[in-house]
Design a protein around this motif. Structure first.
Motif, PDB file in Angstrom:
ATOM      1  N   LEU A  99     -62.732 -23.144  17.972  1.00 56.75           N
ATOM      2  CA  LEU A  99     -63.720 -23.091  17.594  1.00 56.75           C
ATOM      3  C   LEU A  99     -64.772 -21.183  17.507  1.00 56.75           C
ATOM      4  CD1 LEU A  99     -64.645 -26.176  19.730  1.00 56.75           C
ATOM      5  CD2 LEU A  99     -64.934 -25.581  17.158  1.00 56.75           C
ATOM      6  N   PHE A 102     -57.578 -26.556  21.508  1.00 55.98           N
ATOM      7  CA  PHE A 102     -58.192 -27.861  20.383  1.00 55.98           C
ATOM      8  C   PHE A 102     -59.085 -28.002  21.546  1.00 55.98           C
ATOM      9  CE2 PHE A 102     -53.828 -26.765  18.562  1.00 55.98           C
ATOM     10  CZ  PHE A 102     -54.778 -27.137  17.011  1.00 55.98           C
ATOM     11  N   MET A 110     -67.802 -21.900  29.478  1.00 56.33           N
ATOM     12  CA  MET A 110     -68.816 -22.000  31.192  1.00 56.33           C
ATOM     13  C   MET A 110     -68.465 -22.097  32.139  1.00 56.33           C
ATOM     14  SD  MET A 110     -72.078 -21.505  30.738  1.00 56.33           S
ATOM     15  CE  MET A 110     -72.447 -22.471  31.964  1.00 56.33           C
ATOM     16  N   THR A 112     -69.818 -23.548  25.189  1.00 57.76           N
ATOM     17  CA  THR A 112     -68.541 -24.197  25.731  1.00 57.76           C
ATOM     18  C   THR A 112     -68.312 -25.477  25.200  1.00 57.76           C
ATOM     19  OG1 THR A 112     -68.242 -25.815  26.940  1.00 57.76           O
ATOM     20  CG2 THR A 112     -70.263 -26.165  26.309  1.00 57.76           C
ATOM     21  N   ILE A 126     -66.092 -26.223  33.883  1.00 60.06           N
ATOM     22  CA  ILE A 126     -66.023 -27.083  33.524  1.00 60.06           C
ATOM     23  C   ILE A 126     -64.413 -26.496  32.798  1.00 60.06           C
ATOM     24  CG2 ILE A 126     -66.258 -27.595  30.502  1.00 60.06           C
ATOM     25  CD1 ILE A 126     -68.295 -27.996  32.405  1.00 60.06           C
ATOM     26  N   TYR A 128     -60.021 -32.062  26.094  1.00 64.62           N
ATOM     27  CA  TYR A 128     -59.550 -30.764  25.881  1.00 64.62           C
ATOM     28  C   TYR A 128     -58.177 -30.497  25.784  1.00 64.62           C
ATOM     29  CZ  TYR A 128     -63.484 -28.046  27.053  1.00 64.62           C
ATOM     30  OH  TYR A 128     -64.864 -27.635  26.875  1.00 64.62           O
ATOM     31  N   ASP A 174     -62.472 -25.209  34.536  1.00 62.21           N
ATOM     32  CA  ASP A 174     -62.107 -24.226  35.359  1.00 62.21           C
ATOM     33  C   ASP A 174     -62.480 -24.218  36.737  1.00 62.21           C
ATOM     34  OD1 ASP A 174     -61.057 -22.318  33.363  1.00 62.21           O
ATOM     35  OD2 ASP A 174     -62.998 -22.438  32.413  1.00 62.21           O
TER      36      ASP A 174
HETATM   37  N1  SAM Z   1     -64.432 -23.382  30.546  1.00 62.36           N
HETATM   38  C1  SAM Z   1     -64.273 -23.350  28.887  1.00 62.36           C
HETATM   39  C2  SAM Z   1     -65.424 -23.824  28.302  1.00 62.36           C
HETATM   40  O1  SAM Z   1     -66.369 -24.070  28.838  1.00 62.36           O
HETATM   41  O2  SAM Z   1     -65.211 -24.510  26.917  1.00 62.36           O
HETATM   42  C3  SAM Z   1     -63.514 -24.451  29.234  1.00 62.36           C
HETATM   43  C4  SAM Z   1     -61.790 -23.829  29.495  1.00 62.36           C
HETATM   44  S1  SAM Z   1     -59.946 -24.107  29.672  1.00 62.36           S
HETATM   45  C5  SAM Z   1     -59.692 -23.989  31.036  1.00 62.36           C
HETATM   46  C6  SAM Z   1     -59.411 -24.001  28.132  1.00 62.36           C
HETATM   47  C7  SAM Z   1     -59.696 -25.318  27.483  1.00 62.36           C
HETATM   48  O3  SAM Z   1     -60.847 -25.275  26.858  1.00 62.36           O
HETATM   49  C8  SAM Z   1     -58.848 -25.101  25.712  1.00 62.36           C
HETATM   50  O4  SAM Z   1     -57.534 -24.925  26.285  1.00 62.36           O
HETATM   51  C9  SAM Z   1     -59.392 -25.541  24.967  1.00 62.36           C
HETATM   52  O5  SAM Z   1     -59.131 -27.294  25.091  1.00 62.36           O
HETATM   53  C10 SAM Z   1     -60.657 -25.754  25.558  1.00 62.36           C
HETATM   54  N2  SAM Z   1     -61.250 -24.362  24.401  1.00 62.36           N
HETATM   55  C11 SAM Z   1     -60.986 -23.098  24.404  1.00 62.36           C
HETATM   56  N3  SAM Z   1     -61.704 -22.260  23.934  1.00 62.36           N
HETATM   57  C12 SAM Z   1     -61.859 -23.044  22.692  1.00 62.36           C
HETATM   58  C13 SAM Z   1     -62.194 -22.679  21.277  1.00 62.36           C
HETATM   59  N4  SAM Z   1     -62.231 -21.914  21.088  1.00 62.36           N
HETATM   60  N5  SAM Z   1     -61.268 -23.866  20.243  1.00 62.36           N
HETATM   61  C14 SAM Z   1     -60.699 -25.186  20.587  1.00 62.36           C
HETATM   62  N6  SAM Z   1     -60.916 -25.583  22.235  1.00 62.36           N
HETATM   63  C15 SAM Z   1     -61.461 -24.554  23.255  1.00 62.36           C
END
Ligand code: SAM
Length: 278
Positions: free
Chosen positions: A186, A214, A83, A111, A86, A157, A88
């Protein structure tokens, strides 16, 4: 109209039909990295025009996106994964739309935050989302200390190269015995959730090099009493308990150390010991 569109966090099959339809129909797709979103869109034969909108150009790009929206064009906002807004970019664009009377709608998607909470198996009726901790320095220390006040679930995160450091520092801050679930990758092939006390999960990642993305979920627990120098009351209770001292003696010692009434401390000692037995 600005559409805030959720995209997959790893598994392309989680790309909703509505998200695909909207991304096909809009004049412009504003995304963090045109290469990342370009790959997703080409997989689904979506040919809409891409423009970059990220942390470093959000002010100048934000203005041109608002101009396009004001002239009647439709724009979809996506992030690299999950998303927008979040951990971002996005909220400033949403706010600018609200201030300019431009309609905003959302097309929800996955998310990492909600997926990890659901998988944790920990009580989730209240939670606090910290997102990323500052990587170092006094800001990081400040946030770690601020977390001690929360008795509800805490969600963080983390990047793989900082995971061990963060788990270690959380242990030092008094979270060692709190239940945690560390979820990685995930919705992807190597999805994994490691559960246990924070201390044991930190040990697990000493032996298994962290790889991937993570989310750290810390389960609810008592707020941690902060002492200015040295360990917190909770840390001292646990240390003395592990030395085998009886509860009354622990209260008497800590009453002197922390200048608090034995009676209040006795209640706290019982709570901390009971909680850490679970
Ligand atoms: N906008 C994203 C959301 O809705 O979750 C988050 C973006 S943030 C820049 C990226 C972080 O989200 C990663 O470093 C990790 O901590 C978490 N993240 C994103 N994808 C993930 C996944 N598939 N499994 C575990 N953590 C994830």
């Amino acid at each position: 109209m600005l559409y805030i569109v959720g995209t997959p966090i790893g598994n392309y099959k989680d790309f909703s039909l509505r998200a695909q339809e909207i991304l096909k129909s809009v004049d412009i797709v504003a995304c963090e990295d045109t290469r990342v979103t370009g790959l997703l869109l080409s997989e689904f034969q979506i040919k809409s025009r891409l423009t970059s909108y990220h942390e470093h150009n959000k002010h100048s790009k934000g203005e041109s996106i608002i101009e396009a929206l004001s002239s009647g064009q439709s724009v979809a906002l996506v992030s690299d994964a999950g998303m927008p807004c979040i951990s971002d970019p996005g909220y400033e664009l949403v706010r600018a739309c609200i201030n300019n009377g431009i309609n905003v709608s959302v097309i929800p998607g996955p998310t990492a935050l909600s997926c990890a909470i659901a998988l944790s198996g920990l009580p989730s009726d209240h939670f606090y989302f910290e997102g990323f901790l500052p990587s170092e320095g006094s800001e990081r220390k400040k946030r770690l200390t601020a977390l001690q006040a929360f008795d509800c679930m805490i969600v963080l995160y983390e990047a793989p190269h900082r995971l061990q450091k963060t788990l270690g520092e959380l242990c030092e801050k008094g979270f060692a015995q709190r239940p945690v679930a560390v979820a990685r990758e995930l919705t992807k092939k190597y999805e994994e959730v490691v559960r246990g006390s924070l201390e044991t999960v930190a040990l697990y990642f000493e032996e298994h090099k962290p790889k991937g993305e993570f989310v750290i979920i810390i389960g609810a627990g008592e707020p941690i009493t902060i002492s200015k120098d040295g360990p917190s009351i909770e840390e001292r209770i646990l240390a003395l308990y592990r030395e085998g001292l009886p509860t009354k003696e622990i209260s008497a010692i800590l009453s002197k150390e922390f200048n608090e009434s034995k009676r209040n401390l006795y209640t706290q000692v019982l709570k901390v010991i009971e909680f850490n037995k679970k």
